[in-house]
Motif scaffolding. Structure first.
Motif, PDB file in Angstrom:
ATOM      1  N   ASP A  44       0.825  -1.214   0.000  1.00 41.49           N
ATOM      2  CA  ASP A  44       0.000   0.000   0.000  1.00 41.49           C
ATOM      3  C   ASP A  44       0.859   1.265   0.000  1.00 41.49           C
ATOM      4  OD1 ASP A  44      -2.270  -1.561   0.068  1.00 41.49           O
ATOM      5  OD2 ASP A  44      -2.595  -1.310   2.223  1.00 41.49           O
ATOM      6  N   ASP A  45       2.122   1.145   0.376  1.00 39.66           N
ATOM      7  CA  ASP A  45       2.997   2.305   0.493  1.00 39.66           C
ATOM      8  C   ASP A  45       3.939   2.471  -0.694  1.00 39.66           C
ATOM      9  OD1 ASP A  45       1.831   2.429   2.990  1.00 39.66           O
ATOM     10  OD2 ASP A  45       3.572   1.643   4.042  1.00 39.66           O
ATOM     11  N   CYS A  46       4.130   1.424  -1.470  1.00 33.51           N
ATOM     12  CA  CYS A  46       5.149   1.418  -2.521  1.00 33.51           C
ATOM     13  C   CYS A  46       4.514   1.531  -3.901  1.00 33.51           C
ATOM     14  CB  CYS A  46       5.960   0.124  -2.424  1.00 33.51           C
ATOM     15  SG  CYS A  46       7.297   0.017  -3.615  1.00 33.51           S
ATOM     16  N   VAL A  47       4.958   2.508  -4.673  1.00 35.64           N
ATOM     17  CA  VAL A  47       4.463   2.620  -6.039  1.00 35.64           C
ATOM     18  C   VAL A  47       5.440   2.029  -7.045  1.00 35.64           C
ATOM     19  CG1 VAL A  47       2.899   4.545  -5.671  1.00 35.64           C
ATOM     20  CG2 VAL A  47       5.286   4.998  -6.210  1.00 35.64           C
ATOM     21  N   ARG A  48       6.723   1.921  -6.684  1.00 31.79           N
ATOM     22  CA  ARG A  48       7.692   1.289  -7.567  1.00 31.79           C
ATOM     23  C   ARG A  48       9.006   1.061  -6.855  1.00 31.79           C
ATOM     24  NH1 ARG A  48       6.848   6.088 -11.024  1.00 31.79           N
ATOM     25  NH2 ARG A  48       5.613   4.501 -11.977  1.00 31.79           N
ATOM     26  N   ILE A  49       9.813   0.221  -7.439  1.00 27.92           N
ATOM     27  CA  ILE A  49      11.171  -0.005  -6.976  1.00 27.92           C
ATOM     28  C   ILE A  49      12.092   0.664  -7.990  1.00 27.92           C
ATOM     29  CG2 ILE A  49      12.939  -1.740  -6.510  1.00 27.92           C
ATOM     30  CD1 ILE A  49      10.638  -3.696  -5.847  1.00 27.92           C
ATOM     31  N   ILE A  50      13.042   1.432  -7.500  1.00 30.36           N
ATOM     32  CA  ILE A  50      13.981   2.132  -8.365  1.00 30.36           C
ATOM     33  C   ILE A  50      15.353   1.503  -8.150  1.00 30.36           C
ATOM     34  CG2 ILE A  50      15.009   4.359  -8.943  1.00 30.36           C
ATOM     35  CD1 ILE A  50      12.451   5.567  -7.474  1.00 30.36           C
TER      36      ILE A  50
END
Length: 109
Positions: A44-50
């Protein structure tokens, strides 16, 4: 060229954005070691991994929230890390992730 959520260019031309995941988990397996480092964030907190690859180094971070919010709003991200045995590390990381996601958020200051 990839852009971050705030429309800024990545710091390196060797950066790339990985699309959102239902299970945002990164597993680092250093060569010659019997352990793995696992880092995860709540979906719920993460929109993507960079992730960034520069020479022999790899670094990563979690793109959190991706929201336009009002001034003064405080958001708390849930991130957890663990060092686990290398053998069957993906199975253990998945178990740890499921436990992590099932926990209520820690709301005290």
């Amino acid at each position: 060229m990839a852009l971050s959520l705030d429309r800024a260019s990545p710091r390196s031309d060797k950066s790339f954005h990985i699309p959102p995941f239902h299970s945002p988990i990164v597993c680092y397996r250093p060569a010659g070691r019997s352990w793995s480092y696992v880092e995860m964030t709540h979906p719920d907190d993460c929109v993507r991994i960079i992730a960034r690859c520069e020479r022999a180094n790899v670094s990563w971070g979690f793109g959190l929230f991706g929201l336009d919010i009002e001034k003064g709003v405080i958001l708390r991200a849930r991130i957890r890390a663990a060092i686990i045995p290398r053998r069957r590390d993906t199975d253990q990381a998945t178990r740890l992730f499921k436990q992590f996601v099932a926990e209520p958020p820690h709301l005290s200051v």
